[in-house]
Design a protein around this motif. Structure first.
Motif, PDB file in Angstrom:
ATOM      1  N   UNK A  92       0.836  -1.277   0.018  1.00 13.76           N
ATOM      2  CA  UNK A  92       0.055   0.127  -0.054  1.00 13.76           C
ATOM      3  C   UNK A  92       1.449   1.204   0.151  1.00 13.76           C
ATOM      4  N   UNK A  93       1.694   0.940   0.899  1.00 17.96           N
ATOM      5  CA  UNK A  93       3.482   2.641   0.728  1.00 17.96           C
ATOM      6  C   UNK A  93       3.467   2.385  -0.562  1.00 17.96           C
ATOM      7  N   UNK A  94       4.072   1.757  -1.304  1.00 18.76           N
ATOM      8  CA  UNK A  94       4.165   2.057  -2.665  1.00 18.76           C
ATOM      9  C   UNK A  94       3.602   2.070  -3.496  1.00 18.76           C
ATOM     10  N   UNK A  95       2.232   1.768  -3.591  1.00 21.21           N
ATOM     11  CA  UNK A  95       1.563   2.296  -4.706  1.00 21.21           C
ATOM     12  C   UNK A  95       1.102   3.834  -3.945  1.00 21.21           C
ATOM     13  N   UNK A  96       0.951   4.184  -2.803  1.00 25.73           N
ATOM     14  CA  UNK A  96       0.775   5.331  -2.157  1.00 25.73           C
ATOM     15  C   UNK A  96       1.749   6.301  -3.348  1.00 25.73           C
ATOM     16  N   UNK A  97       2.571   5.891  -3.274  1.00 29.41           N
ATOM     17  CA  UNK A  97       3.981   6.533  -3.239  1.00 29.41           C
ATOM     18  C   UNK A  97       3.952   6.744  -5.334  1.00 29.41           C
ATOM     19  N   UNK A  98       3.573   5.940  -5.688  1.00 30.03           N
ATOM     20  CA  UNK A  98       4.114   5.443  -7.114  1.00 30.03           C
ATOM     21  C   UNK A  98       2.747   5.743  -8.082  1.00 30.03           C
ATOM     22  N   UNK A  99       1.785   5.410  -7.555  1.00 26.84           N
ATOM     23  CA  UNK A  99       0.735   5.949  -8.564  1.00 26.84           C
ATOM     24  C   UNK A  99      -0.086   7.381  -7.611  1.00 26.84           C
ATOM     25  N   UNK A 100      -0.455   7.540  -6.038  1.00 24.64           N
ATOM     26  CA  UNK A 100      -0.636   8.612  -5.819  1.00 24.64           C
ATOM     27  C   UNK A 100      -0.261  10.053  -6.119  1.00 24.64           C
ATOM     28  N   UNK A 101       1.136   9.776  -6.040  1.00 24.24           N
ATOM     29  CA  UNK A 101       2.183  11.075  -6.608  1.00 24.24           C
ATOM     30  C   UNK A 101       1.950  11.273  -8.222  1.00 24.24           C
ATOM     31  N   UNK A 102       1.709   9.994  -8.511  1.00 25.37           N
ATOM     32  CA  UNK A 102       1.765   9.818 -10.420  1.00 25.37           C
ATOM     33  C   UNK A 102       0.747  11.227 -10.611  1.00 25.37           C
ATOM     34  N   UNK A 103      -0.080  10.626 -10.201  1.00 29.99           N
ATOM     35  CA  UNK A 103      -1.635  11.136  -9.907  1.00 29.99           C
ATOM     36  C   UNK A 103      -1.889  13.033  -9.765  1.00 29.99           C
ATOM     37  N   UNK A 104      -0.854  12.758  -9.527  1.00 26.13           N
ATOM     38  CA  UNK A 104      -0.670  15.071  -8.930  1.00 26.13           C
ATOM     39  C   UNK A 104       0.241  15.433  -9.870  1.00 26.13           C
ATOM     40  N   UNK A 105       1.128  14.588 -10.574  1.00 27.51           N
ATOM     41  CA  UNK A 105       2.067  15.240 -11.380  1.00 27.51           C
ATOM     42  C   UNK A 105       1.694  16.225 -12.441  1.00 27.51           C
ATOM     43  N   UNK A 106       0.221  15.508 -12.994  1.00 26.33           N
ATOM     44  CA  UNK A 106      -0.266  16.791 -14.905  1.00 26.33           C
ATOM     45  C   UNK A 106      -0.734  18.328 -13.389  1.00 26.33           C
ATOM     46  N   UNK A 107      -1.377  17.609 -12.241  1.00 20.51           N
ATOM     47  CA  UNK A 107      -1.796  18.774 -11.721  1.00 20.51           C
ATOM     48  C   UNK A 107      -0.562  20.272 -10.475  1.00 20.51           C
ATOM     49  N   UNK A 108       1.236  19.635 -11.123  1.00 29.36           N
ATOM     50  CA  UNK A 108       2.205  20.844 -11.168  1.00 29.36           C
ATOM     51  C   UNK A 108       2.727  21.112 -12.573  1.00 29.36           C
ATOM     52  N   UNK A 109       2.088  22.540 -11.928  1.00 28.62           N
ATOM     53  CA  UNK A 109       3.005  22.835 -13.636  1.00 28.62           C
ATOM     54  C   UNK A 109       4.414  23.342 -13.337  1.00 28.62           C
ATOM     55  N   UNK A 110       4.696  22.660 -14.653  1.00 32.00           N
ATOM     56  CA  UNK A 110       6.476  23.247 -14.949  1.00 32.00           C
ATOM     57  C   UNK A 110       7.061  22.164 -14.357  1.00 32.00           C
ATOM     58  N   UNK A 111       6.297  21.317 -13.448  1.00 32.61           N
ATOM     59  CA  UNK A 111       7.101  19.525 -13.345  1.00 32.61           C
ATOM     60  C   UNK A 111       8.883  18.980 -14.434  1.00 32.61           C
ATOM     61  N   UNK A 112       7.434  19.091 -15.984  1.00 31.78           N
ATOM     62  CA  UNK A 112       8.021  18.274 -16.677  1.00 31.78           C
ATOM     63  C   UNK A 112       8.965  18.848 -17.470  1.00 31.78           C
ATOM     64  N   UNK A 113       9.083  19.976 -16.266  1.00 29.56           N
ATOM     65  CA  UNK A 113      10.623  21.147 -17.616  1.00 29.56           C
ATOM     66  C   UNK A 113      11.275  21.714 -16.238  1.00 29.56           C
ATOM     67  N   UNK A 114      11.672  20.241 -15.172  1.00 29.10           N
ATOM     68  CA  UNK A 114      12.424  21.436 -14.011  1.00 29.10           C
ATOM     69  C   UNK A 114      13.718  19.526 -14.169  1.00 29.10           C
ATOM     70  N   UNK A 115      15.136  19.897 -13.778  1.00 28.06           N
ATOM     71  CA  UNK A 115      15.954  18.958 -13.250  1.00 28.06           C
ATOM     72  C   UNK A 115      16.131  17.865 -13.053  1.00 28.06           C
ATOM     73  N   UNK A 116      14.741  17.696 -12.059  1.00 25.09           N
ATOM     74  CA  UNK A 116      14.650  16.535 -11.392  1.00 25.09           C
ATOM     75  C   UNK A 116      13.351  14.984 -12.366  1.00 25.09           C
TER      76      UNK A 116
END
Lengths: 247, 255, 270
Positions: free
Chosen positions: C107-131
């Motif tokens: 559950x912890x693994x899925x919360x990190x991978x899918x939970x955080x992953x689902x938030x990515x599209x809502x964070x502007x500019x994340x795809x251009x960041x160095x990370x």
């Protein structure tokens, strides 16, 4: 403006977790119930195997001792996920093939029973070891004293060995119960509709991954905290009348 | 040891008594809208579920849906945990070595979907240097491995189509290839609308992309002709088209 | 023949090879022979599966080692905070350990991978960041989840270890005017670690057994490779048997390595 967005988000989160559709609350709780039933069943089956295994390892014949050693070694060396897969297919597959070979029909084994059997066999190996340690920690003086008083083997086990063993083994057994509840999550990988699987289905259908995974974490945490509380009470009760070793 | 035997016997008795006879229809336990997905109360809905209800009624069978992990669905069939696979499984020669298939009950083309404005084309050149996601052990994966893997940066395999969609929306992969209907459903969803667009169908390869979707059965199961007759019957009497019209704008039964 | 062997070894062999053992070994050998001869192993001859398996084993071991090391390093401050920290450090550390130990790792693994992953599209500019090149891969999530898991379980163990160090030693050091950090570095930490060391072998085995979970977030570890082979070939049991054997061998190596390591360790406990 920000407030209203926050309020909308909160409302939709609550809607998703509501008990009746369109909320997924009932599905999650059904999954939770399945998880608890499987954990209880597996723990109980493990206890039967564990008691048998512990006495077998200590007082059994040489063949039984060796076979039990093989069983506990293999189960403790192979990842639970792999064991679950092997037992899941082997349990029903081999059984049905044997039945067909003897001219019977296939039996249908319900997923819950399969889950209990699979996790029970895993639990049994660990419980065997914990209970064996518990028996070994029973002071031999007490057993000898009972024997000297002419107690029969059955009475000795019931009055002396088992109660003392139980209190020795309690911390280890408590840990294994917590493991049993958490291991039910692994059944999600083979498609059982327990809490983790129900959560994943709800999350991927609604795309609210964070909401549902967090909700499931809270449910698991509740089981664990409640268990810890009850175990504490049981431990107190089991240690009644014993001198505190720490002085 | 005795306890173990007793427990096994008890489990058996309990298990066989609890579940008598209904035909266990194995569905991948992961949502695959609009064909099979669970609704909020845990009931399975979708085109394939309606289709199955019609088939079972036609063939006078007592059917019960049994969710099973997709990656183990064929072993689950051969080891007897389920009796029929109904999970948008394409009829291929490779699978036919292990199980029997009914006649096809739907067939749709395969598409590529990528992030908006990526300029990706559904060709080996168009996907060069990209990360392609695909559901594991599907005809689409075979296709991707055969045509796209040599030029793509990486091929990532997923247990479910939904996870692949999810990772495309999250931007972890650049493109996915899958059944056009399933992808249309994804593109119609909020997450799909926001991130991605269809790049069109891939060049057909009948050897890989197979002969449509059929029921999977254990080898030599006498149920097979019964299911085939039922498929024929509901296609003839208009039930099939009525179900299809409920979900899709056009036919999903291409020759 | 026998006389040439040292008596200790001969005694050991006699102990091991009791009559019933010979029969059991014969049965075991027959089972192995049956598995080798009667089951399907032709797929093992395929180079692509051999390479994939070796890569998978390498990934499993790599994840196990890295997460064990990171987790243990995190466990030290977490244990110390609980054993001796002020409440504003002790409470978060306690909550952390309770949450990690009270919920399934999957559950912890899925919360990190899918939970955080689902938030990515809502964070502007994340795809251009160095990370982004790191964030879009799967292994960082596996490493974080598995490391935190070790930190949670071992943090609790470290707490006990810190508390178990005899008070007299710490007071003696204090009365000699040792600064607090020096006491920690010279006396408290080494003794606590010495107490924990015997448990690390077992923890490492547990960690190895957790690694197959990473296959659920697209990492091709040993387990995922075996799954792949099963899906390609529709062979039900054989890859699973091989999988069990591989994990047993790795477990055996870990156990032996730690036993060897423990024997080299000076035992200074009073």
């Amino acid at each position: 403006m920000m407030m209203s967005i926050g309020a909308v988000a909160a409302a939709s989160t609550l809607d998703l977790l509501a008990y009746s559709p369109p909320g997924w609350g009932a599905t999650l709780l059904k999954g939770l119930l399945n998880s608890i039933v499987i954990a209880l069943g597996a723990y109980g089956l493990g206890l039967l195997i564990g008691i048998g295994g512990a006495f077998g390892k200590l007082y059994g014949g040489p063949v039984l001792k060796d076979l039990l050693a093989v069983y506990t070694t293999i189960v403790r060396a192979v990842p639970e996920l792999v064991l679950i897969l092997i037992l899941f297919y082997a349990f029903t597959g081999v059984l049905n093939e044997a039945l067909l070979a003897w001219g019977f029909d296939r039996v249908q084994i319900s997923p819950i029973v399969t889950g209990i059997a699979v996790l029970g066999i895993v639990q049994g190996a660990y419980q065997t070891e914990v209970l064996r340690g518990g028996i070994l920690a029973v002071p031999s003086g007490q057993i000898e004293a009972a024997r000297a008083m002419g107690m029969s083997r059955g009475l000795l086990a019931r009055r002396i060995t088992l109660p003392l063993m139980a209190s020795n083994a309690l911390p280890g057994m408590a840990n294994l119960w917590l493991n049993a509840t958490k291991d039910t999550a692994l059944l999600a990988v083979i498609g059982f509709s327990e809490l983790t699987q129900a959560t994943k289905q709800a999350a991927s259908t609604t795309k609210a991954f964070f909401t549902f995974f967090a909700a499931a974490m809270v449910l698991y945490l509740c089981i664990s905290l409640l268990s810890t509380f009850l175990i504490g009470r049981i431990e107190k009760w089991a240690r009644r009348g014993q001198r505190d070793m720490r002085g | 040891m005795k306890n173990l035997v007793l427990a096994a016997v008890a489990a058996l008795a309990f298990g066989s008594a609890a579940l008598a006879d209904p035909l266990k229809i194995g569905v991948a336990s992961e949502p695959y809208p609009p064909f099979t997905s669970p609704d909020a109360s845990g009931n399975w809905v979708g085109w394939e579920v309606d289709f199955m209800t019609a088939i079972c009624k036609q063939a006078a069978l007592d059917c019960v849906i049994t969710p099973t992990a997709w990656d183990g669905i064929i072993p689950a069939l051969t080891s007897g945990q389920i009796d029929v696979i109904m999970s948008s499984m394409t009829i291929t020669d490779e699978r036919k070595k292990t199980i029997d298939f009914s006649d096809k009950y739907y067939k749709t083309p395969a598409n590529v979907v990528a992030t908006k404005g990526s300029g990706i084309k559904p060709t080996p050149e168009g996907l060069a240097g990209k990360i392609v996601g695909v559901q594991v052990s599907t005809i689409h994966e075979t296709y991707v491995q055969k045509y796209f893997a040599p030029t793509a940066a990486e091929v990532k395999t997923y247990q479910t189509q939904d996870e692949a969609n999810q990772d495309l929306a999250a931007g972890r992969i650049d493109a996915i290839m899958a059944d056009s209907i399933a992808l249309d459903a994804f593109l119609a969803s909020d997450a799909g609308k926001a991130c991605c667009e269809s790049e069109g169908a891939v060049t057909d390869d009948p050897v890989v992309l197979g002969a449509g979707v059929g029921f999977g059965l254990r080898k030599g199961d006498p149920l097979l002709p019964k299911l085939n007759e039922a498929i024929k019957a509901i296609r003839a009497d208009g039930t099939y088209d009525a179900i299809t019209a409920k979900y899709f704008a056009s036919t999903i039964y291409s020759e | 023949m026998g006389a040439a062997w040292p008596t200790g070894y001969e005694g050991l062999m006699r102990d091991f090879l009791k009559p019933h053992r010979i029969i059991l070994l014969a049965i075991a050998l027959a089972l192995v022979a049956f598995c080798v001869l009667k089951l399907r192993w032709d797929w093992l001859a395929e180079p692509k599966y051999q390479i994939a398996l070796l890569q998978g084993i390498w990934r499993s071991i790599w994840i196990m080692v890295v997460t064990m090391v990171i987790g243990m390093l995190l466990a030290i401050p977490i244990g110390l905070a609980q054993a001796a920290g002020p409440w504003y450090l002790a409470t978060p550390a306690r909550v952390f350990c309770t949450v990690i130990r009270g919920t399934p790792l999957l559950m912890q693994l899925w919360l990190l991978y899918y939970g955080l992953g689902s938030l990515f599209p809502t964070i502007p500019g994340i795809r251009d960041s160095v990370l982004w090149p790191i964030l879009r891969q799967a292994w960082p999530y596996a490493v974080v989840a598995l490391s935190l898991s070790v930190a949670g379980y071992e943090g609790e163990v470290m707490r006990g270890a810190f508390k178990g160090v005899p008070h007299g030693q710490l007071e003696a050091a204090k009365s000699m005017g040792m600064p607090r950090l020096t006491i920690l570095r010279r006396i408290w930490l080494p003794q606590a670690i010495h107490r924990v060391l015997p448990t690390i072998g077992g923890e490492t085995v547990l960690q190895l057994k957790s690694t197959p979970l990473v296959s659920t977030i697209t990492i091709m570890d040993t387990y995922a490779v075996a799954g792949r082979i099963r899906q390609d070939t529709f062979i039900v049991y054989e890859p699973l048997i091989l999988l069990a054997v591989i994990y047993m061998v790795i477990t055996g190596i870990i156990v032996l390595a730690f036993r060897w390591f423990e024997r080299r360790l000076p035992t200074r406990t009073a």
